[in-house]
Design a protein around this motif. Structure first.
Motif, PDB file in Angstrom:
ATOM      1  N   VAL A   1      -1.444  32.590  45.347  1.00 28.74           N
ATOM      2  CA  VAL A   1      -1.977  32.691  46.885  1.00 28.74           C
ATOM      3  C   VAL A   1      -0.836  33.521  47.453  1.00 28.74           C
TER       4      VAL A   1
ATOM      5  N   CYS B   1      -9.666  38.481  47.741  1.00 30.16           N
ATOM      6  CA  CYS B   1      -9.262  38.051  49.088  1.00 30.16           C
ATOM      7  C   CYS B   1      -9.961  36.750  49.326  1.00 30.16           C
ATOM      8  N   LEU B   2      -9.359  35.831  49.998  1.00 29.48           N
ATOM      9  CA  LEU B   2     -10.159  34.542  50.066  1.00 29.48           C
ATOM     10  C   LEU B   2     -11.087  34.839  51.316  1.00 29.48           C
ATOM     11  N   SER B   3     -10.762  35.611  52.122  1.00 35.26           N
ATOM     12  CA  SER B   3     -11.802  36.106  53.230  1.00 35.26           C
ATOM     13  C   SER B   3     -12.982  36.737  52.533  1.00 35.26           C
TER      14      SER B   3
ATOM     15  N   SER C   1      -9.987  37.082  38.597  1.00 33.34           N
ATOM     16  CA  SER C   1     -10.266  36.778  39.979  1.00 33.34           C
ATOM     17  C   SER C   1     -11.255  37.423  40.719  1.00 33.34           C
TER      18      SER C   1
ATOM     19  N   LEU D   1     -16.066  26.585  50.389  1.00 35.48           N
ATOM     20  CA  LEU D   1     -15.169  27.418  50.168  1.00 35.48           C
ATOM     21  C   LEU D   1     -13.809  26.833  49.432  1.00 35.48           C
ATOM     22  N   HIS D   2     -13.673  25.609  49.894  1.00 37.68           N
ATOM     23  CA  HIS D   2     -12.363  24.837  49.239  1.00 37.68           C
ATOM     24  C   HIS D   2     -12.776  24.722  47.820  1.00 37.68           C
TER      25      HIS D   2
ATOM     26  N   LYS E   1      -9.019  29.027  40.687  1.00 38.70           N
ATOM     27  CA  LYS E   1      -7.709  28.789  40.483  1.00 38.70           C
ATOM     28  C   LYS E   1      -7.636  28.250  39.150  1.00 38.70           C
TER      29      LYS E   1
ATOM     30  N   VAL F   1     -12.410  28.030  45.782  1.00 41.70           N
ATOM     31  CA  VAL F   1     -11.194  28.658  45.576  1.00 41.70           C
ATOM     32  C   VAL F   1     -10.427  27.569  44.593  1.00 41.70           C
TER      33      VAL F   1
ATOM     34  N   LEU G   1      -5.712  36.129  46.325  1.00 39.71           N
ATOM     35  CA  LEU G   1      -5.537  35.155  45.246  1.00 39.71           C
ATOM     36  C   LEU G   1      -5.390  35.966  43.857  1.00 39.71           C
TER      37      LEU G   1
ATOM     38  N   ASP H   1      -3.688  36.578  52.201  1.00 48.09           N
ATOM     39  CA  ASP H   1      -5.326  36.426  52.018  1.00 48.09           C
ATOM     40  C   ASP H   1      -5.637  36.612  50.471  1.00 48.09           C
TER      41      ASP H   1
ATOM     42  N   ARG I   1     -14.915  33.781  51.526  1.00 46.78           N
ATOM     43  CA  ARG I   1     -15.719  33.248  52.570  1.00 46.78           C
ATOM     44  C   ARG I   1     -16.908  34.228  52.949  1.00 46.78           C
TER      45      ARG I   1
END
Length: 357
Positions: A88, A335-337, A98, A5-6, A13, A9, A93, A91, A340
């Protein structure tokens, strides 16, 4: 332990900060190629398409293609923030591309990495990752350029934003240019033949006609006049009119048939199709990939929007993070969620589908 996940993201970016409008994706393709090389994925390059084939490829096994596109549309004028400055907030980005389809691009890449990190002896099929260009314009330098270089593909997952629900069918697209001819003259003397009036009956017919065969998944075949151009100034009778017709076909109508049908019903306008190649596509509901999605509680649906699926000759479905309604919109975000969730769902699907059944 790798933090997929890191990495997803961070890469997204970087991509947001790299302008990559269709046919101008070189810098973004360079970035992807560099990151993939750093992760030991042995990327290959064809134009601005970047792809990788699993090192344990076995011609005797079926092959799954993971595909998403690098390019974006141009940012619309109503953006309230810098479209190339990833931001960000909670939640979300924010950034151009994106949602469409940077989220699918980076999460499918992480799914490919995770697949390679597992025990190769457990892999029941081959896997290919392709980051393609020119999707937004259905360009000839995009997926159609790289597909002939790949081994035979059994099925594909296309990472368009679907809310991580499987789009098992999508409408085709045909763009038609229409022309009406008149005779110029002075508006004050009622001279000439007005090309606008010549086109009116045909335009009204196009507005009102309804195709009879309605798809359970895709709904009706739909056509919309989206551009009309005519006239030079207020006192000159226009001698030419040009319009653009956007046609979205379901699986019951081939583009060639629709075009011939429309030409037959035009009274005054001449029609020219730009292309017939973007047909409606679908995958059987009993395909092992679809069945696995359903087992996970996902809901198959039909998508009204076009993707590179239309250019694939093998079964495919769309399954990616984000929502289609955010695509091409101002202040686009993912959304970052959602990223995930995509990683979790891909991780649940890939090791467990049986492509030999």
């Amino acid at each position: 332990m790798k933090d997929y996940l890191h990495d997803a993201v961070a890469l997204l970016k970087e991509l947001i900060a790299t302008p990559r409008v269709s046919r101008q994706e070189t810098a973004a393709a360079d970035l992807l190629e560099q990151r993939m090389a750093e992760w030991g994925l042995q990327p290959r390059r064809e134009g601005n398409n970047v792809w990788a084939l699993c090192p344990d490829y076995d011609a005797g096994k079926p092959t799954l293609l993971l595909n998403a596109h690098i390019d974006t549309v141009k940012p619309v004028a109503t953006w309230t923030r810098n479209p190339h400055l990833p931001a960000v907030e909670g939640d979300r980005l924010y950034g151009l591309g994106s949602n469409d389809c940077g989220g699918g691009l980076v999460t499918l890449l992480m799914a490919y990495r995770r697949w390679l990190d597992e025990d190769a002896s457990c892999h029941p099929y081959n896997i290919i990752y392709v980051a393609s260009c020119e999707e937004e314009v259905s360009g000839k330098e995009g997926i159609v350029r790289v597909l002939p270089l790949l081994p035979p593909v059994s099925v594909a997952i296309v990472g368009e934003p679907t809310g991580m629900q499987p789009a098992v069918a999508e409408k085709g697209l045909m763009v038609i240019d229409g022309y009406a001819e008149g005779v110029s003259g002075h508006a004050a003397r009622n001279e000439g033949v007005n090309a606008i009036y010549e086109a009116l009956d045909d335009l009204l017919w196009l507005r009102d006609y309804r195709f009879t065969k309605v798809s359970p998944l895709l709904g009706p075949t739909k056509m919309t006049v989206t551009v009309v151009e005519s006239g030079t100034q207020h006192n000159v009778i226009p001698d030419r009119l040009h319009f653009v017709l956007d046609v979205r076909t379901n699986e019951y109508y081939q583009n060639e048939y629709v075009f011939a049908f429309l030409r037959k019903h035009m009274k005054k306008c001449r029609l020219e199709a730009r292309s017939f190649r973007l047909h409606s596509s679908s995958i059987a509901l009993d395909h092992p990939l679809v069945k696995r999605c359903v087992e996970l509680g996902l809901t198959p649906f039909g998508s009204p929007t076009l993707s590179d699926q239309a250019l694939m000759s093998f079964p495919s479905l769309k399954l990616g993070p984000g929502q289609s309604e955010r695509s091409h919109a101002a202040d686009e975000y993912i959304c970052l969620s959602e990223l995930r969730q995509a990683l979790d769902i891909y991780a649940s699907i890939l090791p467990t589908i049986n492509l030999t059944s």
